[in-house]
Design a protein around this motif. Structure first.
Motif, PDB file in Angstrom:
ATOM      1  N   MET A 148     107.573  36.300  11.990  1.00 51.30           N
ATOM      2  CA  MET A 148     108.911  36.884  11.840  1.00 51.30           C
ATOM      3  C   MET A 148     109.498  36.522  10.478  1.00 51.30           C
ATOM      4  O   MET A 148     110.178  37.344   9.845  1.00 51.30           O
ATOM      5  CB  MET A 148     109.813  36.350  12.959  1.00 51.30           C
ATOM      6  N   PHE A 149     109.252  35.299  10.013  1.00 54.74           N
ATOM      7  CA  PHE A 149     109.777  34.874   8.714  1.00 54.74           C
ATOM      8  C   PHE A 149     109.245  35.755   7.591  1.00 54.74           C
ATOM      9  O   PHE A 149     109.996  36.221   6.730  1.00 54.74           O
ATOM     10  CB  PHE A 149     109.404  33.410   8.469  1.00 54.74           C
ATOM     11  N   GLY A 150     107.939  36.002   7.588  1.00 54.85           N
ATOM     12  CA  GLY A 150     107.347  36.832   6.548  1.00 54.85           C
ATOM     13  C   GLY A 150     107.901  38.241   6.565  1.00 54.85           C
ATOM     14  O   GLY A 150     108.187  38.835   5.513  1.00 54.85           O
ATOM     15  N   LEU A 151     108.080  38.779   7.769  1.00 55.19           N
ATOM     16  CA  LEU A 151     108.610  40.137   7.888  1.00 55.19           C
ATOM     17  C   LEU A 151     110.035  40.219   7.345  1.00 55.19           C
ATOM     18  O   LEU A 151     110.378  41.125   6.564  1.00 55.19           O
ATOM     19  CB  LEU A 151     108.585  40.550   9.361  1.00 55.19           C
ATOM     20  N   MET A 152     110.890  39.258   7.740  1.00 54.38           N
ATOM     21  CA  MET A 152     112.279  39.285   7.274  1.00 54.38           C
ATOM     22  C   MET A 152     112.362  39.072   5.760  1.00 54.38           C
ATOM     23  O   MET A 152     113.181  39.690   5.073  1.00 54.38           O
ATOM     24  CB  MET A 152     113.075  38.196   7.989  1.00 54.38           C
ATOM     25  N   ALA A 153     111.497  38.195   5.232  1.00 56.98           N
ATOM     26  CA  ALA A 153     111.495  37.950   3.784  1.00 56.98           C
ATOM     27  C   ALA A 153     111.133  39.225   3.022  1.00 56.98           C
ATOM     28  O   ALA A 153     111.730  39.540   1.988  1.00 56.98           O
ATOM     29  CB  ALA A 153     110.521  36.825   3.455  1.00 56.98           C
ATOM     30  N   LYS A 154     110.168  39.982   3.547  1.00 56.13           N
ATOM     31  CA  LYS A 154     109.764  41.235   2.895  1.00 56.13           C
ATOM     32  C   LYS A 154     110.875  42.274   2.987  1.00 56.13           C
ATOM     33  O   LYS A 154     111.201  42.953   2.007  1.00 56.13           O
ATOM     34  CB  LYS A 154     108.488  41.767   3.550  1.00 56.13           C
ATOM     35  N   LEU A 155     111.449  42.424   4.179  1.00 55.07           N
ATOM     36  CA  LEU A 155     112.481  43.446   4.369  1.00 55.07           C
ATOM     37  C   LEU A 155     113.701  43.175   3.489  1.00 55.07           C
ATOM     38  O   LEU A 155     114.314  44.102   2.954  1.00 55.07           O
ATOM     39  CB  LEU A 155     112.903  43.505   5.840  1.00 55.07           C
ATOM     40  N   SER A 156     114.054  41.897   3.331  1.00 57.11           N
ATOM     41  CA  SER A 156     115.286  41.564   2.611  1.00 57.11           C
ATOM     42  C   SER A 156     115.215  41.901   1.124  1.00 57.11           C
ATOM     43  O   SER A 156     116.249  42.013   0.470  1.00 57.11           O
ATOM     44  CB  SER A 156     115.614  40.074   2.782  1.00 57.11           C
ATOM     45  N   VAL A 157     114.001  42.027   0.564  1.00 58.56           N
ATOM     46  CA  VAL A 157     113.886  42.331  -0.871  1.00 58.56           C
ATOM     47  C   VAL A 157     113.404  43.756  -1.132  1.00 58.56           C
ATOM     48  O   VAL A 157     113.231  44.147  -2.281  1.00 58.56           O
ATOM     49  CB  VAL A 157     112.943  41.336  -1.581  1.00 58.56           C
ATOM     50  N   LEU A 158     113.185  44.525  -0.065  1.00 56.98           N
ATOM     51  CA  LEU A 158     112.708  45.899  -0.260  1.00 56.98           C
ATOM     52  C   LEU A 158     113.714  46.732  -1.045  1.00 56.98           C
ATOM     53  O   LEU A 158     113.356  47.492  -1.938  1.00 56.98           O
ATOM     54  CB  LEU A 158     112.457  46.561   1.105  1.00 56.98           C
ATOM     55  N   SER A 159     114.986  46.577  -0.679  1.00 63.21           N
ATOM     56  CA  SER A 159     116.017  47.412  -1.280  1.00 63.21           C
ATOM     57  C   SER A 159     117.366  46.718  -1.141  1.00 63.21           C
ATOM     58  O   SER A 159     117.579  45.949  -0.191  1.00 63.21           O
ATOM     59  CB  SER A 159     116.045  48.771  -0.558  1.00 63.21           C
ATOM     60  N   PRO A 160     118.304  46.938  -2.078  1.00 66.71           N
ATOM     61  CA  PRO A 160     119.651  46.362  -1.906  1.00 66.71           C
ATOM     62  C   PRO A 160     120.434  47.044  -0.786  1.00 66.71           C
ATOM     63  O   PRO A 160     121.524  46.597  -0.429  1.00 66.71           O
ATOM     64  CB  PRO A 160     120.306  46.610  -3.266  1.00 66.71           C
ATOM     65  N   LEU A 161     119.890  48.126  -0.230  1.00 63.42           N
ATOM     66  CA  LEU A 161     120.530  48.845   0.878  1.00 63.42           C
ATOM     67  C   LEU A 161     119.555  48.870   2.040  1.00 63.42           C
ATOM     68  O   LEU A 161     118.479  49.476   1.955  1.00 63.42           O
ATOM     69  CB  LEU A 161     120.875  50.276   0.440  1.00 63.42           C
ATOM     70  N   LEU A 162     119.908  48.174   3.140  1.00 62.82           N
ATOM     71  CA  LEU A 162     118.946  47.975   4.220  1.00 62.82           C
ATOM     72  C   LEU A 162     119.523  48.450   5.560  1.00 62.82           C
ATOM     73  O   LEU A 162     120.534  47.925   6.020  1.00 62.82           O
ATOM     74  CB  LEU A 162     118.605  46.485   4.313  1.00 62.82           C
ATOM     75  N   PRO A 163     118.881  49.428   6.200  1.00 57.98           N
ATOM     76  CA  PRO A 163     119.297  49.806   7.565  1.00 57.98           C
ATOM     77  C   PRO A 163     118.927  48.680   8.522  1.00 57.98           C
ATOM     78  O   PRO A 163     117.811  48.185   8.482  1.00 57.98           O
ATOM     79  CB  PRO A 163     118.472  51.076   7.852  1.00 57.98           C
ATOM     80  N   MET A 164     119.829  48.273   9.401  1.00 62.21           N
ATOM     81  CA  MET A 164     119.538  47.128  10.261  1.00 62.21           C
ATOM     82  C   MET A 164     120.425  47.147  11.502  1.00 62.21           C
ATOM     83  O   MET A 164     121.549  47.642  11.461  1.00 62.21           O
ATOM     84  CB  MET A 164     119.767  45.829   9.475  1.00 62.21           C
ATOM     85  N   ILE A 165     119.916  46.586  12.591  1.00 61.62           N
ATOM     86  CA  ILE A 165     120.707  46.408  13.802  1.00 61.62           C
ATOM     87  C   ILE A 165     121.162  44.960  13.899  1.00 61.62           C
ATOM     88  O   ILE A 165     120.673  44.094  13.164  1.00 61.62           O
ATOM     89  CB  ILE A 165     119.894  46.751  15.071  1.00 61.62           C
ATOM     90  N   GLY A 166     122.054  44.687  14.829  1.00 59.33           N
ATOM     91  CA  GLY A 166     122.403  43.309  15.186  1.00 59.33           C
ATOM     92  C   GLY A 166     122.936  42.463  14.059  1.00 59.33           C
ATOM     93  O   GLY A 166     122.709  41.255  14.032  1.00 59.33           O
ATOM     94  N   LEU A 167     123.657  43.050  13.116  1.00 59.60           N
ATOM     95  CA  LEU A 167     124.118  42.296  11.952  1.00 59.60           C
ATOM     96  C   LEU A 167     125.091  41.184  12.317  1.00 59.60           C
ATOM     97  O   LEU A 167     125.184  40.174  11.637  1.00 59.60           O
ATOM     98  CB  LEU A 167     124.749  43.246  10.939  1.00 59.60           C
ATOM     99  N   SER A 168     125.852  41.374  13.391  1.00 59.54           N
ATOM    100  CA  SER A 168     126.809  40.345  13.799  1.00 59.54           C
ATOM    101  C   SER A 168     126.200  39.335  14.774  1.00 59.54           C
ATOM    102  O   SER A 168     126.847  38.355  15.129  1.00 59.54           O
ATOM    103  CB  SER A 168     128.039  40.988  14.437  1.00 59.54           C
ATOM    104  N   ARG A 169     124.976  39.595  15.216  1.00 56.32           N
ATOM    105  CA  ARG A 169     124.311  38.661  16.131  1.00 56.32           C
ATOM    106  C   ARG A 169     124.105  37.313  15.460  1.00 56.32           C
ATOM    107  O   ARG A 169     123.819  37.241  14.275  1.00 56.32           O
ATOM    108  CB  ARG A 169     122.959  39.216  16.582  1.00 56.32           C
ATOM    109  N   LYS A 170     124.236  36.255  16.222  1.00 57.82           N
ATOM    110  CA  LYS A 170     124.104  34.913  15.666  1.00 57.82           C
ATOM    111  C   LYS A 170     122.662  34.425  15.796  1.00 57.82           C
ATOM    112  O   LYS A 170     122.031  34.589  16.850  1.00 57.82           O
ATOM    113  CB  LYS A 170     125.031  33.936  16.382  1.00 57.82           C
ATOM    114  N   VAL A 171     122.149  33.835  14.731  1.00 56.33           N
ATOM    115  CA  VAL A 171     120.809  33.246  14.746  1.00 56.33           C
ATOM    116  C   VAL A 171     120.915  31.790  14.311  1.00 56.33           C
ATOM    117  O   VAL A 171     121.877  31.390  13.651  1.00 56.33           O
ATOM    118  CB  VAL A 171     119.843  34.014  13.827  1.00 56.33           C
ATOM    119  N   GLN A 172     119.906  31.016  14.704  1.00 59.84           N
ATOM    120  CA  GLN A 172     119.906  29.577  14.403  1.00 59.84           C
ATOM    121  C   GLN A 172     118.584  29.213  13.723  1.00 59.84           C
ATOM    122  O   GLN A 172     117.607  28.863  14.379  1.00 59.84           O
ATOM    123  CB  GLN A 172     120.084  28.776  15.698  1.00 59.84           C
TER     124      GLN A 172
END
Length: 405
Positions: A148-172
């Motif tokens: 999951m870490f690798g996937l999120m790291a890749k997605l976060s740098v793909l584009s400055p504009l990212l379609p995403m769900i659960g943006l307000s969800r809390k993670v730890q």
């Protein structure tokens, strides 16, 4: 003789780091799992000779070859885990550590979370219950860019504009090394009671904030989001399997995020003596190693904004200071690096001492001080001009400063 430790799932993201750390600490590690020499697979009855003499079993293995329809009783992960725990108890193993998840809930949206919950329930009523310790693990980051870490790291740098769900969800978040240390403590500390522990940051952050941390730590700038509904996200997951050069996203991971809910971890961390590091600081060191040039560019912009012509010594001092404080990279845009005077629009009020940009400017001031020309004092006109500019820019700064907070 070195204490013997049995680890299942030792080829996985967490398992590989755990096995390496255990060996570094002097354990005789026995790996049960996919390696050619390890014949055991989840669901098998382990040989008693493989378990005898072990101080503990840490069970990380999880079979993904189960569909949604087998999330409950007919899931091999449930029966296989209970079988392994009972065999460990019968062989005289003193502790059985089960790696669960903070998504473990009866009503979890994903099969993974529901399965982990069912395993916990079955272990609690099994003959192995007295030796079982459960570790509910949060969002693991760091180390190799896989899972999951690798996937999120890749997605976060793909584009400055990212379609995403659960943006307000809390993670730890919790670092891979911290998870491994926690699991080892559960496996070896006889004072830890047979109960459920939570390995995760005490203070949850929003998923949007987490993605921004991942992007900033890789030397990228601002990240904007396009909120999308869950159904559209699940459809997009299926499309990622058809589109080349795009990271494939498992719907299970999306459902896990959609159902995420924070858990209290303070007492567990205290019992295990774990002091978790700030994710931004750690990731800036790990992921920012390849972004040294952008960090130096930002350091140069900060110094020029303060009126200094950057010297090599100043740049080195400031770059090291920014990295040490977890401020590199700041995520300044290329426009601000090229025209640092524009930073005046983003500089926060003087009382915002915890603001990232304010802290960075403070470090830049310290870094430039040794070479600063002595005796150079601002005249009355310059002072009046500076005060007047600050007053005029105050409303705009209050609005824009949050971009680099």
């Amino acid at each position: 003789m070195a204490p013997r430790l049995i680890i299942t799932g030792s080829t996985g993201y967490i398992g590989a780091r755990l096995a390496a750390m255990a060996r570094e600490r002097g354990f005789d590690v026995v790996e049960l799992g996919r390696r050619p020499e390890a014949k055991w697979r989840i669901g098998d009855e382990p040989a008693t000779s493989d378990l005898e003499g072990a101080a503990a079993v840490i069970h990380l293995a999880h079979s993904w070859a189960t569909g949604a329809e087998t999330a409950e009783e007919n899931n091999i992960n449930i029966s296989g885990t209970v079988t392994l725990a009972k065999a460990a108890k019968a062989a005289g193993v003193r502790r059985f550590v089960f790696a669960s998840s903070t998504s473990s809930r009866r009503e979890a949206l994903n099969v993974y979370g529901r399965t982990k919950f069912r395993i916990e329930q079955h272990l609690a009523t099994s003959p192995a219950a007295p030796i079982v310790r459960i570790a509910r693990i949060g969002l693991v980051y760091g180390g190799p860019r896989t899972a999951m870490f690798g996937l999120m790291a890749k997605l976060s740098v793909l584009s400055p504009l990212l379609p995403m769900i659960g943006l307000s969800r809390k993670v730890q978040p919790i670092h891979l090394d911290e998870v491994a240390a926690g699991l080892l403590a559960l496996a070896t500390d006889e004072n830890q009671p047979p109960q459920t522990f939570v390995l995760a940051q005490e203070r949850p952050i929003s998923f949007a904030a987490w993605l921004r941390i991942l992007r900033r730590s890789q030397g990228k700038g601002k990240l904007h989001f396009i909120p999308i509904p869950l159904a559209a996200a699940l459809f997009a997951c299926r499309m990622t399997k058809l589109v080349p050069l795009v990271p494939t996203v498992d719907p299970e991971r999306v459902l896990g995020l959609a159902g995420a809910a924070p858990m209290e971890s303070g007492e567990s961390l205290k019992l295990l003596k774990l002091n978790l590091a700030d994710p931004m600081t750690v990731l800036s060191q790990e992921l920012g190693q390849k972004s040294e040039e952008p960090s130096r560019s930002e350091a140069g912009a900060l110094l020029r904004y303060l009126g200094s012509t950057p010297t090599e010594a100043q740049l080195q001092r400031l770059s090291e200071g920014l990295r040490r404080e977890g401020l590199a990279p700041l995520g300044l845009s290329p426009t601000l690096i090229k025209h640092p005077r524009l930073l005046a629009l983003y500089e926060p009020p003087a009382n915002r001492t915890q603001h990232r940009l304010a802290k960075a400017l403070y470090l830049a001031d310290l870094a430039s001080e040794p070479e600063r020309q002595r005796g150079q004092k601002a005249g009355l006109f310059d002072a009046i001009l500076t005060i007047g500019t600050d007053i005029l820019l105050l409303p705009l700064r209050a609005l824009l400063a949050r971009r680099y907070r």
